[in-house]
Design a protein around this motif. Sequence first.
Motif, PDB file in Angstrom:
ATOM      1  N   VAL A 261      34.204  18.242  49.103  1.00 14.40           N
ATOM      2  CA  VAL A 261      34.532  18.416  47.692  1.00 14.40           C
ATOM      3  C   VAL A 261      35.200  17.168  47.141  1.00 14.40           C
ATOM      4  N   ILE A 262      36.090  16.566  47.928  1.00 14.93           N
ATOM      5  CA  ILE A 262      36.752  15.332  47.473  1.00 14.93           C
ATOM      6  C   ILE A 262      35.724  14.239  47.242  1.00 14.93           C
ATOM      7  N   GLU A 265      33.820  15.090  44.132  1.00 16.26           N
ATOM      8  CA  GLU A 265      34.632  14.861  42.939  1.00 16.26           C
ATOM      9  C   GLU A 265      34.689  13.377  42.607  1.00 16.26           C
ATOM     10  N   VAL A 270      31.406  17.351  40.960  1.00 17.83           N
ATOM     11  CA  VAL A 270      32.098  18.637  40.851  1.00 17.83           C
ATOM     12  C   VAL A 270      33.383  18.430  40.073  1.00 17.83           C
ATOM     13  N   PRO A 271      33.878  19.455  39.405  1.00 17.43           N
ATOM     14  CA  PRO A 271      35.121  19.303  38.640  1.00 17.43           C
ATOM     15  C   PRO A 271      36.355  19.354  39.547  1.00 17.43           C
ATOM     16  N   ARG A 272      37.482  18.994  38.987  1.00 16.32           N
ATOM     17  CA  ARG A 272      38.760  19.012  39.704  1.00 16.32           C
ATOM     18  C   ARG A 272      39.111  20.429  40.172  1.00 16.32           C
ATOM     19  N   ASP A 274      37.244  22.644  41.538  1.00 16.64           N
ATOM     20  CA  ASP A 274      36.682  22.929  42.860  1.00 16.64           C
ATOM     21  C   ASP A 274      37.560  22.341  43.961  1.00 16.64           C
ATOM     22  N   ARG A 275      38.080  21.118  43.730  1.00 18.58           N
ATOM     23  CA  ARG A 275      38.964  20.514  44.742  1.00 18.58           C
ATOM     24  C   ARG A 275      40.241  21.329  44.907  1.00 18.58           C
TER      25      ARG A 275
END
Length: 559
Positions: A261-262, A265, A270-272, A274-275
């Motif tokens: 995810v990082i 991102e 992906v948006p923040r 999700d992180r």
Amino acid sequence: MLIAPVLLAPGLAAAAAGLPPPSELLLRSLERFERDAAALDQVVPAGEVDPAGLPGSAGGDGLSPAEQGLLEQLAAPAPATIPAAAVAVTIEQEVRLSLPVALALALRNSPALAQEVASVQERRQWLRSVRGRFWPELWLELGGGGRQMASYNKVWQDNAALYPAGSPFLVDPNGWNRIRENQLLGTAALALRWDLVNFERGAALSENRQELEAAEHRYANRLRQLQLEVSLSFYSLQLAQQLRRIRQAVVDNDSAVLAEVIALEGSGLVPRLDRLRAEAALQQSRYRLAQTEAQRRSRQRQLSNLLNVPFTVTLTTPEAVRLQPPWPLDLERTVVAGFRDNPELLALQAARQALLRQADRRAAELLPQLRLYARAGYGEGIADKPEIELRGCCAATNIPQLYQQNGAWEAGLELRWRLFDAGVSSGAAGASRAAADRTTQALAEGRNAIRQRLEAAFFDHRAALEQILAARASYGSAREAFRDVRARYQLGLANYTDVSDTIRLLTQAMEGVAESITLANGSYAQLLRELLPVPDQPGAPVSLPLVLPAAAAGESTGS
């Protein structure tokens, strides 16, 4: 018309589905998770266990030479040893042992069981003491000593009117004497006493017999309780080890998900949010892992302390879990069998009888006692008067040195009858009878408690067996879903969220299987605790089977 499916490369499939490409890190994590799940299948049974493969009984006789050596290695520390330095309690060795070995070790090392053995020995010696009161007592008396006495006498009125003139007993008016005397005495005697009639003695014998019987039943009950405590501690440690393994795999997977995810991102895929969700999921997984690790260590020490092993040793269990077979009796026969010859109830019954005999003994103190006594002795004495000064007084009664010998004997019957003691004996007897009534109520309470434990364990066992079926079905479906989502992710048809959700569902199913098996085994051990045949004589061979013996099950069924 049939259309042949078109297989796309992972990157093309992901692009077609509008998903980020699959992460190699996450794929490797999924491979590790698959291996962990496969390993779990080897240690947690997926089907019914063959009863022939179940562990046998524990008592030391059926153990291998290696297991016998392990018992010697884990000998209990000296009871009075109190560690005074940190190095004395530093764990230096972790020892793995099976449940039969743990039970055999408990029989050797348990301080609670040793206390019950000592209690039986104590009551046996008290019974021996009371039996000795039916025989005559014989003792030897020896005495010796010396004394010195100085005296001064003065005649205030003479005795001329009492004796004729010239009598050696006459004293002069105002005569006096001063005498110092030393005496050495020695005596020896042999005495006998025999209670021919003593009602209190017979009641005391009955009382101590009942107290010995109660102590023996408490020893048997302690054996049953030991089986339960060791089994529950063992199963609890096994469960903690399984949960730790499962939750460690979850942490590894969540770490891989967060890394992906990082990376996504950073690429703007992906948006923040999700992180942040991935970080929260990882921290929650770490929290559950830390909690399980603490439970594992705590339960290791619980089992180690229960088995009283050396201070520098901690215990662990095999990974393989064995599911005990279903309980062979229905509820009603289980309850009736639990009441039959139950040492907990027998101990209370014997304690009640002991209190009633105690009341008889105290009441018998008011009854007459007939005793035979005899005594024979010999004595010698020397009297020396080194200073005799006479002035008209007492000349005929003094001897400078005197040696004495004497011998005597006596024999007879002695009747003792306490006619009145202001209610001391009757009050003590009434207190014992009230204590017996209290024990009768404790017997009723114990009976109801046994039934409650049996019924609760029976229902828990039945529910656990149903939970095992549901947990296994859930686990099977979750395994298939995991394989499917892993393949879909590899092809780019699913994202990391689908993978994470599926893995959480799978781990919950894994934990459900392990917990339901532990509950089934624990409830079986609780049922077995009330029906386990055990000896009530310390020193007799002890066998603590892990399943209800066929003889006991057949007898209960036949009844």
